[in-house]
Every structure is written in structure tokens, then in C-alpha cells.
Design a protein around this motif. Structure first.
Motif, short mmCIF file in Angstrom:
data_model
loop_
_atom_site.label_atom_id
_atom_site.label_comp_id
_atom_site.label_asym_id
_atom_site.label_seq_id
_atom_site.Cartn_x
_atom_site.Cartn_y
_atom_site.Cartn_z
N GLU A 1 0.80 -1.21 -0.07
CA GLU A 1 0.09 -0.12 -0.16
C GLU A 1 1.08 1.42 0.15
OE1 GLU A 1 -2.38 2.58 -0.18
OE2 GLU A 1 -3.31 0.76 -0.07
N PRO A 2 0.89 2.14 -1.12
CA PRO A 2 1.86 3.42 -1.11
C PRO A 2 1.34 4.56 -0.36
CG PRO A 2 0.35 3.20 -3.18
CD PRO A 2 -0.08 1.94 -2.23
N MET A 3 0.03 4.46 0.15
CA MET A 3 -0.53 5.78 0.72
C MET A 3 -0.08 5.68 2.21
SD MET A 3 -4.42 7.02 0.93
CE MET A 3 -4.66 8.56 1.70
N ARG A 4 0.40 6.94 2.69
CA ARG A 4 0.68 7.02 4.18
C ARG A 4 -0.53 7.16 5.06
NH1 ARG A 4 5.12 11.74 3.97
NH2 ARG A 4 6.72 11.04 2.50
N PRO A 5 -0.56 6.28 6.05
CA PRO A 5 -1.77 6.54 6.78
C PRO A 5 -2.16 7.69 7.42
CG PRO A 5 -0.28 4.83 7.51
CD PRO A 5 0.59 5.64 6.55
N GLU A 6 -1.30 8.53 7.69
CA GLU A 6 -1.63 9.99 8.07
C GLU A 6 -2.50 10.94 6.90
OE1 GLU A 6 2.92 10.25 7.05
OE2 GLU A 6 1.42 8.77 8.01
N TYR A 7 -2.29 10.42 5.73
CA TYR A 7 -2.92 11.22 4.56
C TYR A 7 -4.18 10.66 4.19
CZ TYR A 7 1.46 13.23 3.27
OH TYR A 7 2.84 14.17 3.12
N ARG A 8 -4.75 9.50 4.99
CA ARG A 8 -6.07 9.30 4.79
C ARG A 8 -7.15 10.50 5.15
NH1 ARG A 8 -6.57 3.60 3.87
NH2 ARG A 8 -4.64 2.71 4.35
N GLN A 9 -8.09 10.55 4.16
CA GLN A 9 -8.99 11.56 4.36
C GLN A 9 -10.47 11.13 4.82
OE1 GLN A 9 -8.63 15.04 3.34
NE2 GLN A 9 -6.27 14.49 3.31
N PRO A 10 -11.30 11.77 5.56
CA PRO A 10 -12.42 11.11 6.09
C PRO A 10 -13.53 11.07 4.60
CG PRO A 10 -12.08 13.38 6.64
CD PRO A 10 -10.95 13.02 6.23
N LEU A 11 -14.24 10.11 4.72
CA LEU A 11 -15.00 9.93 3.59
C LEU A 11 -16.61 10.94 3.88
CD1 LEU A 11 -15.17 8.66 0.76
CD2 LEU A 11 -16.43 6.67 1.83
N LYS A 12 -16.67 12.13 3.85
CA LYS A 12 -17.72 12.78 4.32
C LYS A 12 -18.28 13.74 2.93
CE LYS A 12 -17.03 12.74 9.08
NZ LYS A 12 -16.98 13.67 10.23
N LEU A 13 -19.13 13.70 2.59
CA LEU A 13 -19.81 14.59 1.28
C LEU A 13 -19.21 15.83 1.55
CD1 LEU A 13 -21.06 14.50 -1.27
CD2 LEU A 13 -23.32 15.03 -0.15
N CYS A 14 -19.43 16.71 2.59
CA CYS A 14 -18.92 18.03 2.67
C CYS A 14 -17.38 18.05 2.49
CB CYS A 14 -19.29 18.51 3.83
SG CYS A 14 -18.70 17.88 5.60
N ASN A 15 -16.56 17.20 3.17
CA ASN A 15 -15.12 17.21 3.05
C ASN A 15 -14.77 16.83 1.48
OD1 ASN A 15 -14.65 17.71 5.52
ND2 ASN A 15 -14.53 15.40 6.05
N LEU A 16 -15.76 15.93 0.60
CA LEU A 16 -15.39 15.54 -0.93
C LEU A 16 -15.59 16.89 -1.56
CD1 LEU A 16 -16.82 11.92 -1.13
CD2 LEU A 16 -14.62 12.71 -0.53
N MET A 17 -16.76 17.42 -1.20
CA MET A 17 -17.03 18.66 -2.17
C MET A 17 -16.00 19.80 -1.66
SD MET A 17 -19.39 17.64 -3.74
CE MET A 17 -19.53 19.01 -4.70
N ARG A 18 -15.47 19.98 -0.56
CA ARG A 18 -14.44 20.93 -0.37
C ARG A 18 -13.18 20.82 -1.00
NH1 ARG A 18 -14.95 20.91 4.87
NH2 ARG A 18 -13.23 19.19 5.27
N ASN A 19 -12.76 19.46 -0.86
CA ASN A 19 -11.47 19.10 -1.52
C ASN A 19 -11.77 19.21 -3.12
OD1 ASN A 19 -10.55 18.25 0.90
ND2 ASN A 19 -10.85 15.97 0.50
#
Length: 406
Positions: free
Chosen positions: A185-203
Motif C-alpha cells: 500500500e503506497p499511501m501514508r496512513p496519516e494522509y487518509r481523508q474522511p469520507l464525508k460529502l462535505c469534505n469531498l466537495m470541499r476537496n
């Protein structure tokens, strides 16, 4: 498990990302046969390509956030399994409508490889390193379009068009197993993003309003549109119009792959001497030259396979220099949301390419003229996007040292 920076990890990512090109390139020689068997016209058969690209684009918007939350590896495996199931559906289709639907589902699975492959490279490397690694990965991936049409032509001639999709299903299942066993798995654990609609839209809003991202993405999407215009029209132009045999189609197609690999390798060699944006603009000029030559020959009624293949090989040499730089540049500002940035990047790339492909199918006049004009126009617009947007908003590390110091 392989080391993340191992060349074998890059090879594995290339094989996974190649699933997308295989799903388009392998069945190109079958398009005329599919139209004949289902009793439908060029425009509807071409829609199986455009719908694939549309599904490819839409799915990436979901894969990016999912990968930012759960990691690259599990999402990639799920996509490959969906691709395999849809490929079986394509093989069993008895009418053009069913084939269209299954191609759309196939795209929903197939898009996982490219979007997560780009994100994985950004996870592992810095932006400037990523440009070089993406060029190497693209050269490895070029093996797929080099051999896929030849294999597709052989399968069509020997076993019929449905055998192509059976072969794709087997490849996807094999890759799912290899990724599960061999890729860390190449992704760093600390880079994981919450799966929330408001966060997705903001990102997505944050990414979509970044001028640097927009410039590189638009440049990439436009040059890729020229490539897809060729994919959409080449089988009808070469096989129907210029009477190239389906089993020989791949040999002509290999000529443009040579151009693409030459461009990739040139980008790798130049990466130690020039900045990525300097490589990018040189590639754009080469692509424009190829487009102009093809359009000029078609307008002069010079019709032969080589009047198409040689200019397209030149265009592809430029494209091979452009694509890695634009991919790395677009993702440079987003190390913590590389999956979402890669998804939005891929969505724009595929959506604009699908429009170009639909134009070729809808306006096709039985010659190479429409395809050539779309390719030429795509290259010209890509150069304009670079000059108007990218040049004044370079990615970090892509600009000259004097500019970055200011």
C-alpha cells in the motif's frame, strides 16, 4: 511484497494501468465486424468507445475519494474485479445496446487502474521525480497499445470479436491477484481523508480552483483528445476506407506506438537537463507539427495508410513528451489528496476526449479528413492552453530557479 521504489513496483503499476488502454486498443480491429454483425452504423459502434470514456471519466470521481480514505490497493482490486465481470457481459452481448451498457460498466471498473496508478506515483515520489517515473511508466504501458491491436486482429479473425472481451476478463482477474499479493500500500496512513460529502466537495472545490491544476489538466486533456480521436476513427479509416486487413491493423498501429515510446524516452533523457515545463512545450510543438501534416495531407486528398500513420507517429512523439509532465504538474500541489486530484484530472481528461471521439464518429465522411482535423485542432488548443495558463502558473519545482526564488 515489493519495495515501493522498486522498478518492479513501477512495472506492476504499468501492468495495472494498462488495463484501460487494452480495453480500447484491443478491440479496435473488431469495430467494423461488430457493426456488421449487429447491423448498425459507424456512429453507434463508435458510441461503444465514447460511452466507455464517459464511464471511465465518471468513475474516477468516486475512486479518488475512496482511495484517499481506504488506500489505493483495495480500491484498485475491486475495480479490476468489476472490469472482469463486465467484460464477460460484453462477450455475451447479442445486440449493440447490451454491448454499450456492458462497455459502460467495464469502464467503471477499468478506471481504477489509471487514477490510482497516478496517485500511487505521487504518494511515492516528489513532483519532479514523479514526472520522470511517469514517463518511464508510460513507456512500459506503451507495450499494451503496441501489441493489443495485433492480438485483437488475430482474435477477431480466428475466434470472433467476443473472444477479445474474454481475454480482457482473464487479464483483469490475473492482475487483481498479482496486485493483492505483490503490491504494498503506497499511501501514508496519516494522509487518509474522511469520507464525508462535505469534505469531498470541499476537496474538489479546492482542487478545481487551483489555476496550476487547471492549466496542466486542460493541456493534458486536449492533447489526449487528439490521441482518442485517432483511436475512434483509425479502424474505420484504415480498414474500411484504406482497405487495411484487420489482422494487419496492429502492424500499422505499432508505428504510432514507436512514436509514443520515442517521446517518453526523450522526456526521460531530457529530465536531467531541462525542467519539466521546458520538455512540455517542446512536446507540444512536435504534436502540433504532426497534426498539421496529417490535416494538410487529408485536405490535399493524399490518401494512404502512411499519410495517416507517419503524421500520427509524430503527433504521438510529442504526446509522449507532454503527458507525463502534465500529470505530474497537475498533482504537484496535492500530496495529501492525490487520489482526489488524480480523479478530477482523469475525469476532465476522459470527458473532453469523449467529446472529441464523438465528433469523429458523428462527422465521419468516409475519409481521414475529419479525424485529421480533430487531431490537428486538439494539438493547437493544447498549445494555446499551455501558453495562456500553464506558462504563468508553473507547478512547484517545474519553474526555473530564478522564477521560484522571486
Amino acid at each position: 511484497m515489493l519495495a515501493l521504489t522498486s522498478i518492479w513496483t513501477t512495472v506492476l503499476l504499468a501492468a495495472a494501468v494498462a488495463l484501460g488502454p487494452l480495453a480500447t486498443d484491443m478491440y479496435l480491429p473488431a469495430l467494423p465486424q461488430i457493426g456488421s454483425e449487429f447491423g448498425t452504423g459507424t456512429d453507434k459502434v463508435q458510441l461503444t468507445l465514447s460511452l466507455y470514456m464517459a464511464g471511465f471519466a465518471i468513475a474516477q470521481l468516486a475512486y479518488g475519494p475512496l482511495a484517499d480514505r481506504f488506500g489505493r490497493k483495495p480500491i484498485m482490486i475491486c475495480g479490476m474485479i468489476l472490469f472482469a465481470i463486465a467484460s464477460v457481459g460484453c462477450a455475451l452481448a447479442t445486440n449493440i445496446e447490451t454491448l454499450m451498457a456492458c462497455r459502460f460498466l467495464q469502464a467503471l471498473g477499468g478506471s481504477a487502474g489509471p487514477v490510482l496508478g497516478r496517485a500511487a506515483i505521487r504518494d511515492i515520489y516528489t513532483p519532479r521525480e514523479a514526472a520522470k517515473i511517469l514517463a518511464i511508466l508510460a513507456s512500459m504501458m506503451a507495450l499494451a497499445p503496441a501489441v493489443a491491436p495485433t492480438i485483437g486482429g488475430f482474435l477477431v479473425t480466428s475466434f470472433g470479436w467476443s473472444s477479445i472481451f474474454t481475454t480482457l476478463a482473464v487479464y483483469a482477474l490475473l492482475m487483481a491477484v498479482v496486485v493483492a499479493i505483490g503490491m504494498p500500500e503506497p499511501m501514508r496512513p496519516e494522509y487518509r481523508q474522511p469520507l464525508k460529502l462535505c469534505n469531498l466537495m470541499r476537496n474538489y472545490r479546492h482542487i478545481a480552483t487551483d489555476v496550476t491544476f487547471l492549466g496542466y489538466t486542460l493541456t493534458n486533456a486536449l492533447i489526449f483528445s487528439g490521441l482518442f480521436a485517432f483511436l475512434s476513427g483509425s479502424s474505420f479509416v484504415l480498414i474500411d476506407f484504406l482497405e487495411v486487413k484487420p489482422e494487419h491493423f496492429g502492424l500499422y498501429f505499432a508505428g504510432i506506438v514507436v512514436g509514443y515510446v520515442s517521446g517518453n524516452m526523450t522526456a526521460v533523457r531530457l529530465s536531467s537537463k531541462l525542467l519539466p515545463d521546458q520538455i512540455l512545450v517542446r512536446g507540444l510543438l512536435v504534436a502540433v507539427a504532426g497534426g498539421v501534416i496529417m490535416a494538410g495531407l487529408a485536405m490535399a486528398n493524399v490518401y494512404s495508410p502512411w499519410a495517416v500513420i507517419i503524421p500520427q507517429a509524430i503527433f504521438m512523439a510529442g504526446t509522449g513528451m507532454v503527458l507525463p509532465q502534465t500529470m505530474a504538474g497537475a498533482l504537484a500541489n496535492f500530496p495529501r489528496m492525490a487520489g482526489s486530484a488524480s480523479a478530477l484530472f482523469g475525469f476532465a481528461q476522459m470527458a473532453i476526449a469523449a467529446i472529441a471521439g464523438a465528433l469523429v464518429g458523428h462527422l465521419h465522411d468516409g475519409t481521414s479528413l475529419v479525424m485529421a482535423l480533430v487531431i490537428c485542432g486538439s494539438a493547437g488548443l493544447a498549445l494555446a492552453a499551455y501558453l495562456l495558463v500553464v506558462q504563468s502558473n508553473p507547478a512547484p519545482g517545474f519553474e526555473p530557479e530564478s522564477a521560484s526564488a522571486q
